[in-house]
Design a protein around this motif. Structure first.
Motif, mmCIF file in Angstrom:
data_model
loop_
_atom_site.group_PDB
_atom_site.id
_atom_site.type_symbol
_atom_site.label_atom_id
_atom_site.label_comp_id
_atom_site.label_asym_id
_atom_site.label_seq_id
_atom_site.Cartn_x
_atom_site.Cartn_y
_atom_site.Cartn_z
ATOM 1 N N GLU A 109 -26.713 57.230 -13.328
ATOM 2 C CA GLU A 109 -25.733 56.214 -13.681
ATOM 3 C C GLU A 109 -25.783 55.001 -12.765
ATOM 4 O OE1 GLU A 109 -21.936 58.062 -13.794
ATOM 5 O OE2 GLU A 109 -22.572 59.576 -15.246
ATOM 6 N N PHE A 110 -26.549 55.063 -11.718
ATOM 7 C CA PHE A 110 -26.631 53.988 -10.733
ATOM 8 C C PHE A 110 -27.603 52.922 -11.230
ATOM 9 C CE2 PHE A 110 -28.183 52.179 -6.678
ATOM 10 C CZ PHE A 110 -26.970 51.786 -6.150
ATOM 11 N N ASN A 111 -27.152 51.664 -11.322
ATOM 12 C CA ASN A 111 -27.982 50.557 -11.812
ATOM 13 C C ASN A 111 -28.052 49.454 -10.772
ATOM 14 O OD1 ASN A 111 -28.519 51.666 -14.349
ATOM 15 N ND2 ASN A 111 -26.544 50.924 -15.146
ATOM 16 N N LEU A 112 -29.232 48.885 -10.636
ATOM 17 C CA LEU A 112 -29.433 47.738 -9.764
ATOM 18 C C LEU A 112 -29.870 46.547 -10.612
ATOM 19 C CD1 LEU A 112 -31.389 49.332 -6.780
ATOM 20 C CD2 LEU A 112 -29.051 48.512 -6.762
ATOM 21 N N PRO A 113 -29.607 45.337 -10.164
ATOM 22 C CA PRO A 113 -30.080 44.162 -10.903
ATOM 23 C C PRO A 113 -31.608 44.054 -10.839
ATOM 24 C CG PRO A 113 -28.589 43.527 -9.117
ATOM 25 C CD PRO A 113 -28.751 44.991 -9.058
ATOM 26 N N ILE A 156 -33.615 42.978 -7.632
ATOM 27 C CA ILE A 156 -33.732 44.008 -6.593
ATOM 28 C C ILE A 156 -34.929 44.906 -6.881
ATOM 29 C CG2 ILE A 156 -32.574 45.974 -5.513
ATOM 30 C CD1 ILE A 156 -31.340 43.302 -4.771
ATOM 31 N N TYR A 157 -35.152 45.242 -8.141
ATOM 32 C CA TYR A 157 -36.313 46.046 -8.510
ATOM 33 C C TYR A 157 -37.611 45.295 -8.221
ATOM 34 C CZ TYR A 157 -33.581 49.633 -10.888
ATOM 35 O OH TYR A 157 -32.730 50.654 -11.175
ATOM 36 N N ILE A 158 -37.622 43.997 -8.499
ATOM 37 C CA ILE A 158 -38.828 43.191 -8.252
ATOM 38 C C ILE A 158 -39.112 43.113 -6.756
ATOM 39 C CG2 ILE A 158 -39.797 40.873 -8.440
ATOM 40 C CD1 ILE A 158 -38.265 40.635 -11.115
ATOM 41 N N PHE A 184 -42.143 44.872 -1.976
ATOM 42 C CA PHE A 184 -42.139 45.496 -0.654
ATOM 43 C C PHE A 184 -43.012 46.745 -0.626
ATOM 44 C CE2 PHE A 184 -40.334 48.735 2.163
ATOM 45 C CZ PHE A 184 -40.528 48.103 3.370
ATOM 46 N N LEU A 185 -42.901 47.573 -1.657
ATOM 47 C CA LEU A 185 -43.730 48.782 -1.705
ATOM 48 C C LEU A 185 -45.211 48.440 -1.804
ATOM 49 C CD1 LEU A 185 -41.627 51.115 -4.012
ATOM 50 C CD2 LEU A 185 -42.041 51.353 -1.567
ATOM 51 N N ALA A 186 -45.557 47.378 -2.545
ATOM 52 C CA ALA A 186 -46.952 46.974 -2.650
ATOM 53 C C ALA A 186 -47.495 46.517 -1.300
ATOM 54 C CB ALA A 186 -47.103 45.866 -3.686
ATOM 55 N N VAL A 187 -46.714 45.739 -0.583
ATOM 56 C CA VAL A 187 -47.151 45.270 0.736
ATOM 57 C C VAL A 187 -47.217 46.425 1.723
ATOM 58 C CG1 VAL A 187 -46.469 43.838 2.709
ATOM 59 C CG2 VAL A 187 -46.362 42.912 0.402
ATOM 60 N N ALA A 188 -46.223 47.304 1.683
ATOM 61 C CA ALA A 188 -46.202 48.423 2.618
ATOM 62 C C ALA A 188 -47.357 49.387 2.370
ATOM 63 C CB ALA A 188 -44.873 49.166 2.511
#
Length: 94
Positions: free
Chosen positions: A23-27, A30-32, A37-41
């Protein structure tokens, strides 16, 4: 009996956490940002490490060339410099 009770509590907590996360949603921004961040990390060693690795490779390749800059040992790599030095030596011999 304690192991069964502990497993039941852990599984119950995980099920409740999973229901809450569904039920938790982010805009979308934030996902982008999270994906960037994950790609760079995940590629940090390829992105940042390549700068340091390339400079050490170039330095190790250039060092032997800098050590052997004489016209007699390396005339093919530096034809202009060797012809200038030969011209100078032929003028001083005359």
């Amino acid at each position: 009996m304690r192991v069964w009770l502990a497993c039941f509590l852990v599984l119950f907590a995980l099920a409740e956490l999973f229901d809450w996360l569904q039920e938790f949603n982010l805009p979308l921004p934030i996902y982008i940002l999270g994906g960037a961040f994950l790609a760079v990390a995940s590629n940090y060693d390829k992105i940042i490490g390549s700068y340091f690795a390339d400079s050490s490779i170039e330095a190790s390749i250039e060092q032997p060339q800098l050590d052997s800059l004489t016209s007699s040992t390396n005339p093919i790599s530096f034809p202009i410099a060797s012809s200038v030095e030969e011209a100078k030596t032929s003028q001083t011999d005359d």
